[in-house]
Design a protein around this motif. Structure first.
Motif, PDB file in Angstrom:
ATOM      1  N   TYR A  23      10.727  58.998  67.280  1.00 11.48           N
ATOM      2  CA  TYR A  23       9.562  58.119  67.156  1.00 11.48           C
ATOM      3  C   TYR A  23       8.275  58.926  67.307  1.00 11.48           C
ATOM      4  O   TYR A  23       7.341  58.802  66.504  1.00 11.48           O
ATOM      5  CB  TYR A  23       9.610  56.992  68.196  1.00 11.48           C
ATOM      6  CG  TYR A  23       8.395  56.106  68.125  1.00 11.48           C
ATOM      7  CD1 TYR A  23       8.362  55.015  67.266  1.00 11.48           C
ATOM      8  CD2 TYR A  23       7.264  56.364  68.901  1.00 11.48           C
ATOM      9  CE1 TYR A  23       7.236  54.209  67.177  1.00 11.48           C
ATOM     10  CE2 TYR A  23       6.144  55.575  68.818  1.00 11.48           C
ATOM     11  CZ  TYR A  23       6.130  54.493  67.955  1.00 11.48           C
ATOM     12  OH  TYR A  23       5.002  53.722  67.864  1.00 11.48           O
ATOM     13  N   GLU A  26       7.694  61.052  64.196  1.00 15.83           N
ATOM     14  CA  GLU A  26       7.255  60.251  63.049  1.00 15.83           C
ATOM     15  C   GLU A  26       5.823  59.761  63.230  1.00 15.83           C
ATOM     16  O   GLU A  26       5.029  59.757  62.282  1.00 15.83           O
ATOM     17  CB  GLU A  26       8.212  59.076  62.812  1.00 15.83           C
ATOM     18  CG  GLU A  26       9.590  59.497  62.346  1.00 15.83           C
ATOM     19  CD  GLU A  26       9.591  60.317  61.059  1.00 15.83           C
ATOM     20  OE1 GLU A  26       8.754  60.064  60.156  1.00 15.83           O
ATOM     21  OE2 GLU A  26      10.430  61.240  60.952  1.00 15.83           O
ATOM     22  N   ALA A  27       5.473  59.347  64.438  1.00 15.42           N
ATOM     23  CA  ALA A  27       4.102  58.908  64.711  1.00 15.42           C
ATOM     24  C   ALA A  27       3.129  60.068  64.515  1.00 15.42           C
ATOM     25  O   ALA A  27       2.026  59.878  63.970  1.00 15.42           O
ATOM     26  CB  ALA A  27       4.000  58.347  66.131  1.00 15.42           C
ATOM     27  N   LEU A 121       0.769  49.465  58.050  1.00 11.35           N
ATOM     28  CA  LEU A 121       1.884  49.684  58.963  1.00 11.35           C
ATOM     29  C   LEU A 121       2.166  48.442  59.818  1.00 11.35           C
ATOM     30  O   LEU A 121       3.313  48.200  60.214  1.00 11.35           O
ATOM     31  CB  LEU A 121       1.584  50.887  59.871  1.00 11.35           C
ATOM     32  CG  LEU A 121       2.618  51.285  60.913  1.00 11.35           C
ATOM     33  CD1 LEU A 121       3.959  51.634  60.256  1.00 11.35           C
ATOM     34  CD2 LEU A 121       2.092  52.473  61.726  1.00 11.35           C
ATOM     35  N   ALA A 122       1.158  47.634  60.076  1.00 12.05           N
ATOM     36  CA  ALA A 122       1.290  46.498  60.996  1.00 12.05           C
ATOM     37  C   ALA A 122       2.407  45.520  60.630  1.00 12.05           C
ATOM     38  O   ALA A 122       3.184  45.136  61.508  1.00 12.05           O
ATOM     39  CB  ALA A 122      -0.046  45.772  61.133  1.00 12.05           C
ATOM     40  N   ARG A 124       5.134  46.027  59.190  1.00  9.66           N
ATOM     41  CA  ARG A 124       6.416  46.697  59.434  1.00  9.66           C
ATOM     42  C   ARG A 124       6.748  46.696  60.927  1.00  9.66           C
ATOM     43  O   ARG A 124       7.887  46.431  61.315  1.00  9.66           O
ATOM     44  CB  ARG A 124       6.381  48.114  58.887  1.00  9.66           C
ATOM     45  CG  ARG A 124       6.207  48.138  57.386  1.00  9.66           C
ATOM     46  CD  ARG A 124       5.826  49.498  56.875  1.00  9.66           C
ATOM     47  NE  ARG A 124       5.406  49.361  55.486  1.00  9.66           N
ATOM     48  CZ  ARG A 124       5.520  50.307  54.589  1.00  9.66           C
ATOM     49  NH1 ARG A 124       6.026  51.476  54.916  1.00  9.66           N
ATOM     50  NH2 ARG A 124       5.112  50.104  53.362  1.00  9.66           N
ATOM     51  N   THR A 125       5.757  47.006  61.751  1.00  9.62           N
ATOM     52  CA  THR A 125       6.019  47.009  63.195  1.00  9.62           C
ATOM     53  C   THR A 125       6.154  45.576  63.715  1.00  9.62           C
ATOM     54  O   THR A 125       6.959  45.323  64.613  1.00  9.62           O
ATOM     55  CB  THR A 125       4.924  47.774  63.960  1.00  9.62           C
ATOM     56  OG1 THR A 125       3.654  47.190  63.698  1.00  9.62           O
ATOM     57  CG2 THR A 125       4.911  49.253  63.563  1.00  9.62           C
ATOM     58  N   ASP A 126       5.386  44.654  63.134  1.00 12.64           N
ATOM     59  CA  ASP A 126       5.515  43.247  63.528  1.00 12.64           C
ATOM     60  C   ASP A 126       6.920  42.725  63.230  1.00 12.64           C
ATOM     61  O   ASP A 126       7.493  41.969  64.026  1.00 12.64           O
ATOM     62  CB  ASP A 126       4.487  42.374  62.798  1.00 12.64           C
ATOM     63  CG  ASP A 126       3.061  42.604  63.279  1.00 12.64           C
ATOM     64  OD1 ASP A 126       2.883  43.231  64.348  1.00 12.64           O
ATOM     65  OD2 ASP A 126       2.132  42.163  62.579  1.00 12.64           O
ATOM     66  N   GLU A 127       7.467  43.128  62.087  1.00 10.81           N
ATOM     67  CA  GLU A 127       8.816  42.699  61.700  1.00 10.81           C
ATOM     68  C   GLU A 127       9.855  43.182  62.713  1.00 10.81           C
ATOM     69  O   GLU A 127      10.770  42.449  63.078  1.00 10.81           O
ATOM     70  CB  GLU A 127       9.141  43.250  60.307  1.00 10.81           C
ATOM     71  CG  GLU A 127      10.456  42.801  59.739  1.00 10.81           C
ATOM     72  CD  GLU A 127      10.690  43.368  58.344  1.00 10.81           C
ATOM     73  OE1 GLU A 127      11.851  43.740  58.070  1.00 10.81           O
ATOM     74  OE2 GLU A 127       9.729  43.444  57.557  1.00 10.81           O
ATOM     75  N   VAL A 128       9.693  44.407  63.180  1.00  5.79           N
ATOM     76  CA  VAL A 128      10.620  44.939  64.180  1.00  5.79           C
ATOM     77  C   VAL A 128      10.465  44.176  65.491  1.00  5.79           C
ATOM     78  O   VAL A 128      11.450  43.736  66.091  1.00  5.79           O
ATOM     79  CB  VAL A 128      10.399  46.456  64.404  1.00  5.79           C
ATOM     80  CG1 VAL A 128      11.235  46.961  65.570  1.00  5.79           C
ATOM     81  CG2 VAL A 128      10.719  47.236  63.132  1.00  5.79           C
ATOM     82  N   MET A 129       9.230  43.989  65.931  1.00  4.12           N
ATOM     83  CA  MET A 129       9.002  43.317  67.215  1.00  4.12           C
ATOM     84  C   MET A 129       9.460  41.859  67.192  1.00  4.12           C
ATOM     85  O   MET A 129       9.869  41.317  68.223  1.00  4.12           O
ATOM     86  CB  MET A 129       7.540  43.434  67.616  1.00  4.12           C
ATOM     87  CG  MET A 129       7.169  44.877  67.949  1.00  4.12           C
ATOM     88  SD  MET A 129       5.462  45.053  68.422  1.00  4.12           S
ATOM     89  CE  MET A 129       5.575  44.543  70.130  1.00  4.12           C
TER      90      MET A 129
END
Length: 161
Positions: A23, A26-27, A121-122, A124-129
């Motif tokens: 992580y 990648e970040a 990117l938001a 994508r991260t929202d989908e994970v959370m």
């Protein structure tokens, strides 16, 4: 049963550390892409993130605290701030009754660049959370805070040696 739990804990420890490292890597790739696009140095990115996080906490950084946070001397910090201010990324703000106290804020132009770059990117991260409940997210938050604390303490020890 105890041996299985110990083995599973060891596996999880190893896998979680690997995942955190991946992580982080990648970040950093994404951060470097932003930096390259806007002709910023890696140190500039660290400074901008530190300023952004401090602002979110409602505790804007002074130049001295920024230098401490990213491990720069006073002179190097001043040069960094000057460069980021010229580039429209940061602004100095005098918000205290003591006019000598300077706080660093994200400049509107710099924030607009960051939002344009990172907004895609938001979702994508929202989908994970969204896959986790609030209790699980609290546990993840506690875990990450602990890991960040461990890294920060070790970083500080390294700076002192």
């Amino acid at each position: 049963m105890e041996g299985t739990e110990t083995a599973e804990r060891a596996r999880l420890r190893r896998d979680l550390v690997d995942l955190l490292n991946t992580y982080s890597s990648e970040a950093q790739h994404i951060g470097h892409a932003f930096a390259n696009q806007h002709r910023l140095h890696a140190t500039d990115m660290h400074a901008l993130l530190a300023v952004m996080h401090a602002e979110r906490r409602g505790e804007p950084l002074t130049p001295g605290r920024l230098g401490e946070a990213i491990g720069l001397t006073s002179g190097a910090t001043t040069a960094l701030i000057d460069r980021l201010e010229r580039g429209g990324h940061l602004r100095r703000s005098r918000e205290s009754a003591d006019r000598r106290v300077v706080h660093l804020r994200y400049a509107d132009a710099g924030m607009a660049l960051a939002l344009a770059f990172f907004t895609p990117l938001a979702p994508r991260t929202d989908e994970v959370m969204a896959q986790f409940g609030v209790d699980e997210l609290h546990t993840i938050e506690k875990f990450l805070q602990g890991m960040i604390g461990a890294l920060t303490a070790y970083r500080d020890e390294l700076r002192q040696s």
